[in-house]
Design a protein around this motif. Structure first.
Motif, mmCIF file in Angstrom:
data_model
loop_
_atom_site.group_PDB
_atom_site.id
_atom_site.type_symbol
_atom_site.label_atom_id
_atom_site.label_comp_id
_atom_site.label_asym_id
_atom_site.label_seq_id
_atom_site.Cartn_x
_atom_site.Cartn_y
_atom_site.Cartn_z
ATOM 1 N N LYS A 1 37.452 26.296 22.477
ATOM 2 C CA LYS A 1 38.165 27.570 22.605
ATOM 3 C C LYS A 1 37.483 28.529 23.579
ATOM 4 O O LYS A 1 38.140 29.401 24.144
ATOM 5 C CB LYS A 1 38.313 28.230 21.244
ATOM 6 C CG LYS A 1 37.015 28.676 20.599
ATOM 7 C CD LYS A 1 37.296 29.344 19.270
ATOM 8 C CE LYS A 1 36.014 29.841 18.624
ATOM 9 N NZ LYS A 1 36.293 30.510 17.325
ATOM 10 N N ASP A 2 36.188 28.388 23.807
ATOM 11 C CA ASP A 2 35.464 29.225 24.770
ATOM 12 C C ASP A 2 34.957 28.417 25.961
ATOM 13 O O ASP A 2 34.082 28.892 26.699
ATOM 14 C CB ASP A 2 34.288 29.924 24.092
ATOM 15 C CG ASP A 2 34.730 30.900 23.015
ATOM 16 O OD1 ASP A 2 35.824 31.492 23.178
ATOM 17 O OD2 ASP A 2 34.020 31.066 22.021
ATOM 18 N N ASP B 1 40.677 26.197 32.197
ATOM 19 C CA ASP B 1 40.496 26.671 30.829
ATOM 20 C C ASP B 1 40.833 25.529 29.879
ATOM 21 O O ASP B 1 41.952 25.021 29.872
ATOM 22 C CB ASP B 1 41.394 27.884 30.564
ATOM 23 C CG ASP B 1 41.163 28.481 29.191
ATOM 24 O OD1 ASP B 1 40.192 28.072 28.523
ATOM 25 O OD2 ASP B 1 41.950 29.365 28.782
ATOM 26 N N SER C 1 40.793 25.625 26.525
ATOM 27 C CA SER C 1 41.241 26.051 25.198
ATOM 28 C C SER C 1 42.715 25.717 24.987
ATOM 29 O O SER C 1 43.478 25.561 25.941
ATOM 30 C CB SER C 1 41.026 27.556 25.027
ATOM 31 O OG SER C 1 41.804 28.284 25.966
#
Length: 202
Positions: free
Chosen positions: A113-114, A166, A168
């Motif tokens: 998620k990060d 990204d 996530s």
């Protein structure tokens, strides 16, 4: 005629299985207080498993069976001895079917998620050089060349290079809650949950 009988049997079987799963669904029960402390002279024992190996049971089967009464002893945090109370655990939280696929997805969700990548390679449009054709199209007896920044050259651009990314992704709230219930049920089945009365130190 035999095919019609088999088809009717399969339809009735799946309807009954679907109704049983809906009746035993853990998402229909609200998330309330997990434990109720009951005074007792004898410490409660860990609940016995329905099978010796929980991982070999079916994904829809609760580890302690249906309508199981779960209780754990409460220990003193300072002395480590039995405090005289037992905790009654809620079946819809600590007796949820252990869904390994949901636990894995929740683990990957928390891990990624990060997670972000900021690498970016230089493409043909990012390299230095003019857009002039390096050599004529015909007459040299060599391969045609249209751009000096092409990937075949030594200082040319990178094709399908790294870009900022990204990693996530989203998970539903009920999905993550079901993963937490599965983890708590698995830890209780492994006898790795211990309860203490308080966290105060003198």
């Amino acid at each position: 005629f035999i095919r019609l009988i088999k088809r009717a049997f399969m339809i009735s079987f799946w309807k009954g299985l679907k109704g049983q799963l809906l009746r035993n669904s853990t998402l229909k029960v609200p998330f309330r207080s997990m434990a109720v402390f009951v005074p007792s002279e004898q410490p409660a024992e860990y609940p016995k498993l329905l099978e010796e190996d929980v991982l070999k049971s079916a994904w829809s089967q609760p580890p302690f069976g249906l309508r199981a009464k779960l209780s754990l002893p409460v220990y003193n945090f300072q002395t480590g001895e039995y405090s005289g109370e037992n905790a009654e655990l809620r079946e819809e939280i600590f007796n949820t079917p252990i869904r390994r696929d949901i636990i894995h997805n929740c683990f990957v969700y928390e891990r990624e998620k990060d997670h972000q990548s900021y690498h970016r390679d230089l493409t043909v449009g990012d390299r230095r050089g003019s857009g002039k054709k390096p050599a004529p199209q015909k007459g040299r007896g060599k391969a045609r060349v249209g751009n000096k920044r092409r990937p075949q050259n030594e200082k040319g651009g990178i094709v399908w290079g790294r870009v900022p990314r990204d990693f996530s992704f989203n998970l539903n709230k009920k999905y993550k809650l079901l993963g937490l219930k599965s983890i708590l049920s698995a830890r209780l089945a492994e006898q790795k949950i211990y309860l203490i009365d308080n966290e105060q130190l003198e």
